[in-house]
Scaffold this motif. Structure first.
Motif, PDB file in Angstrom:
ATOM      1  N   LEU A 210       0.816  -1.210   0.000  1.00  0.00           N
ATOM      2  CA  LEU A 210       0.000   0.000   0.000  1.00  0.00           C
ATOM      3  C   LEU A 210       0.856   1.270   0.000  1.00  0.00           C
ATOM      4  O   LEU A 210       0.588   2.207  -0.762  1.00  0.00           O
ATOM      5  CB  LEU A 210      -0.925  -0.014   1.218  1.00  0.00           C
ATOM      6  N   GLU A 211       1.889   1.316   0.824  1.00  0.00           N
ATOM      7  CA  GLU A 211       2.726   2.513   0.908  1.00  0.00           C
ATOM      8  C   GLU A 211       3.494   2.756  -0.391  1.00  0.00           C
ATOM      9  O   GLU A 211       3.623   3.893  -0.852  1.00  0.00           O
ATOM     10  CB  GLU A 211       3.695   2.404   2.087  1.00  0.00           C
ATOM     11  N   ARG A 214       1.099   4.126  -2.893  1.00  0.00           N
ATOM     12  CA  ARG A 214       0.776   5.527  -2.602  1.00  0.00           C
ATOM     13  C   ARG A 214       1.908   6.458  -3.066  1.00  0.00           C
ATOM     14  O   ARG A 214       1.659   7.478  -3.712  1.00  0.00           O
ATOM     15  CB  ARG A 214       0.525   5.714  -1.113  1.00  0.00           C
ATOM     16  N   ASP A 238     -10.179  -5.772  -1.452  1.00  0.00           N
ATOM     17  CA  ASP A 238      -9.064  -5.003  -0.896  1.00  0.00           C
ATOM     18  C   ASP A 238      -9.558  -3.604  -0.529  1.00  0.00           C
ATOM     19  O   ASP A 238      -9.339  -2.625  -1.242  1.00  0.00           O
ATOM     20  CB  ASP A 238      -7.915  -4.925  -1.910  1.00  0.00           C
ATOM     21  N   ALA A 240      -8.655  -1.580   1.852  1.00  0.00           N
ATOM     22  CA  ALA A 240      -7.620  -0.594   2.186  1.00  0.00           C
ATOM     23  C   ALA A 240      -7.108   0.111   0.932  1.00  0.00           C
ATOM     24  O   ALA A 240      -6.949   1.341   0.919  1.00  0.00           O
ATOM     25  CB  ALA A 240      -6.461  -1.277   2.915  1.00  0.00           C
ATOM     26  N   LEU A 241      -6.865  -0.643  -0.133  1.00  0.00           N
ATOM     27  CA  LEU A 241      -6.393  -0.048  -1.384  1.00  0.00           C
ATOM     28  C   LEU A 241      -7.471   0.852  -1.981  1.00  0.00           C
ATOM     29  O   LEU A 241      -7.182   1.960  -2.447  1.00  0.00           O
ATOM     30  CB  LEU A 241      -5.996  -1.137  -2.372  1.00  0.00           C
ATOM     31  N   MET A 244      -7.582   4.124  -0.103  1.00  0.00           N
ATOM     32  CA  MET A 244      -6.428   4.968  -0.418  1.00  0.00           C
ATOM     33  C   MET A 244      -6.614   5.651  -1.765  1.00  0.00           C
ATOM     34  O   MET A 244      -6.353   6.858  -1.915  1.00  0.00           O
ATOM     35  CB  MET A 244      -5.146   4.134  -0.411  1.00  0.00           C
TER      36      MET A 244
END
Length: 644
Positions: A210-211, A214, A238, A240-241, A244
């Motif tokens: 993820l980081e 980003r 997913d 979280a993705l 984001m």
């Protein structure tokens, strides 16, 4: 005189039609011809080349005949140069190699001809000639493609990542790169698989984590993420993705149409991308249904569908019509939507005999005439009043339409020998807290007890009654999603009843497929419950819809639970358990059995009370029939206190 900018010149050229094939053929022949002179010049110098110009020209013209035949065999000139691919370069190489092999064989014959007329070229000279020619022909195609990409790549082209690195992602990448004018510029891939960390694919980086994603989005100034058709389910889960990407205003696109490749590596289907809606992002598993067996069962049957103009009923109509029934009888009391179904059938299924009738299922004499004339083999009963607040205010109408209407259709199904009666119920029938849910539970009790009575009296060849029970469907009439869309469009606020309210969701086509499979494979007397997947918090759903819309100032307003509404819906009664079935997403509820004679007396009494439009007495009788019916946030809670 003002000079034209090269970019404008390129744009002007590439807006023109493709060059005719004979022009490309001449260019390739000219390249081979000039390559031979260049090779001769390298070996012998300019003076010698000038001296033997005539003989060398004759020899190369002879050899070009062989080249033209090879070009024809491999179709090197039939493609459009600006769309050249690796396959096109491969064809050029194979054509030149074939020509070289044949020409090396021919040059021994040329050795015996007059040196004044023919130039004797050694084999190494020919090999170098065709090596140079192939390189130049490749270079020409690549250069034209690059120039075209530059000319057609406008500032509006979105810089994108592709989610997925396997076949679907690669095919999608090839598809967007071949699209003209270019709408997307590929800048990398996203993969959840750690195995692909630090890898390159099609010249672009693969980003893991993820980081990292980003940071890459910020560094590459990414506008959108395209989802591989093979990785939709993985991306959907997913969260979280997704969060984001939405938080960073990154557009998300999914492939509407499957992108695949031909055996030569070219994409054989046009790119069809659509920006995702919130429905696409809800966490749920793909549902696969054996529609072939369903279609075999429904093909050639006479099928009656009530509530055919509703969101569920109309989708059942489409799926049943696709099975090739002998005839369809479609019933709904809403004139305009029923007319729309009539037009849809005429356009999409012109070969299916269909009759569209505007009437109420409560009109017993009209329904009797329909059954008498049509003699349906399958009855799909989707007609119902279903809006919780409306039925809370109109309990008598809920009984008249939902209960009495179901009784009319069910009794006629038995009288006229229908093979199967499939009723659409709701999760709100479980431990009902509102009039609508209780009315549907009473319908379940009636058709189940009727099925049991028919079996008890030995009428095993009579109608089989099957009930299907599920929750909210995305996009249905009255669903929160269309309401939220309208509120966001109008600038808000988006109204949510409670911060903690949750609901289960399923796509209408998926729900209807499960209805058809359960209905056709059920043996009668079952209540089939569907696995609705993970619950969704409505407040989170509203927030996500606001972000996806791009709106900045739309607020969420909590209005309090409506009459009869509860924080969460159940699929099974507290005292019920389930048994597995032929499908992992469908289970059979083990429910209390009722005596048909007692049920019939109670329902006749309930219908009689409802005709007096005494709401309190109507609901009181409903609570007698369904003791687990406990009103919530409603005036009818007073009846529960009296009973307790």
């Amino acid at each position: 005189m003002k000079m034209t900018h090269p970019y404008k010149l390129f744009s002007w050229y590439f807006k023109r039609n493709a060059l005719p094939y004979w022009t490309i053929l001449l260019l390739d022949c000219l390249i081979i011809y000039l390559s031979a002179f260049f090779t001769y010049w390298l070996a012998h110098g300019g003076a010698m080349m000038q001296q033997h110009f005539y003989a060398l020209s004759n020899t190369m013209l002879l050899y070009l005949v062989v080249c033209i035949i090879s070009f024809r065999l491999y179709s090197t000139y039939s493609g459009i140069i600006r769309y050249s691919s690796f396959v096109d370069l491969q064809r050029v190489a194979l054509a030149n190699l074939t020509s070289l092999v044949v020409i090396i064989g021919l040059h021994y014959g040329v050795n015996h001809l007059s040196p004044q007329t023919w130039e004797h070229l050694p084999g190494r000279h020919l090999v170098l000639t065709f090596f140079i020619a192939t390189a130049v022909m490749w270079g020409m195609r690549v250069l034209v493609k690059i120039m075209y990409d530059v000319a057609s790549s406008t500032e509006r082209a979105k810089r994108v990542f592709i989610y997925g690195v396997h076949d679907g992602g690669v095919a999608l990448a090839k598809s967007i790169r071949s699209q003209r004018p270019a709408k997307y510029r590929l800048r990398g891939f996203i993969s959840p698989d750690q195995h692909y960390a630090h890898h390159m694919l099609m010249g672009e980086k693969v980003y893991i984590g993820l980081e990292n994603v980003r940071e890459a989005i910020e560094k590459e100034n990414i506008d959108a993420v395209l989802i591989s058709p093979i990785r939709k389910q993985e991306f959907r889960n997913d969260q979280a993705l997704q969060d984001m990407l939405i938080a960073n205003d990154i557009k998300i696109y999914m492939v509407e149409q499957r992108v695949s490749e031909t055996t030569d590596g070219n994409v054989n289907e046009p790119l069809a991308l659509k920006e995702v809606s919130v429905e696409d992002l809800l966490p749920r598993d793909e549902i696969e249904v054996d529609m072939e067996s369903v279609d075999r069962e429904l093909a050639g049957r006479r099928i009656l569908i009530t509530g055919s103009a509703g969101s569920i009923g109309s989708e059942i109509v489409r799926q049943v019509a696709a099975a090739g029934p002998a005839a369809l009888m479609l019933i709904d009391q809403a004139e305009t939507p029923e007319h729309d179904i009539r037009l849809m059938m005429k356009k999409q299924f012109p070969d299916v005999p269909v009759e569209t009738v505007v009437t109420s299922i409560c009109n017993q004499s009209r329904m009797e005439k329909i059954f008498q004339d049509f003699r349906p083999e399958y009855v799909f009963h989707a007609a119902a009043y279903k809006h919780v607040p409306m039925m809370e205010d109109n309990p008598s109408e809920a009984i008249n339409n939902n209960v009495y209407g179901t009784k009319v259709v069910a009794d006629l199904s038995v009288k006229y020998g229908a093979k199967k009666f499939v009723m659409i119920s709701t999760d709100k029938a479980v431990n009902p807290t509102n009039v609508m849910g209780c009315s549907k539970r009473i319908c379940e009790i009636y058709v189940q007890s009727l099925d049991r009575e028919l079996k008890r009296t030995g009428k095993t060849d009579s109608t089989q009654f099957v009930t299907t029970r599920f929750g909210n469907v995305l996009g249905s009439n009255g669903s929160v999603i269309p309401l939220f869309k309208e509120q966001i469009k109008n600038g808000g606020p988006v109204t949510v009843t409670d911060p903690n309210i949750i609901r289960y969701f399923m796509l209408i086509p998926e729900a209807c497929k499960l209805v058809l499979e359960a209905g056709t494979k059920g043996k009668g007397g079952e209540i089939f419950v569907f696995d609705m997947g993970k619950p969704v918090k409505i407040a989170d759903l509203a927030q996500r819809m606001i972000r996806l819309s791009g709106a900045k100032d739309v607020k969420i307003e909590f209005t309090g639970l409506r009459a009869g509404e509860k924080l969460y819906e159940e699929v099974l009664n507290d005292m019920e358990s389930t048994k597995p079935t032929f499908h992992k997403k469908i289970r059979i509820a083990s429910v209390r059995e009722y005596d048909f004679a007692e049920v019939e007396r109670d329902i006749e009494s309930l219908i009689s009370i409802a005709k007096k439009f005494d709401d309190m007495q109507t609901v009181r009788k409903m609570k007698e029939i369904v003791p687990e019916f406990k009103s919530n946030n409603s005036e009818y809670e007073a009846l529960d206190k009296v009973e307790s």
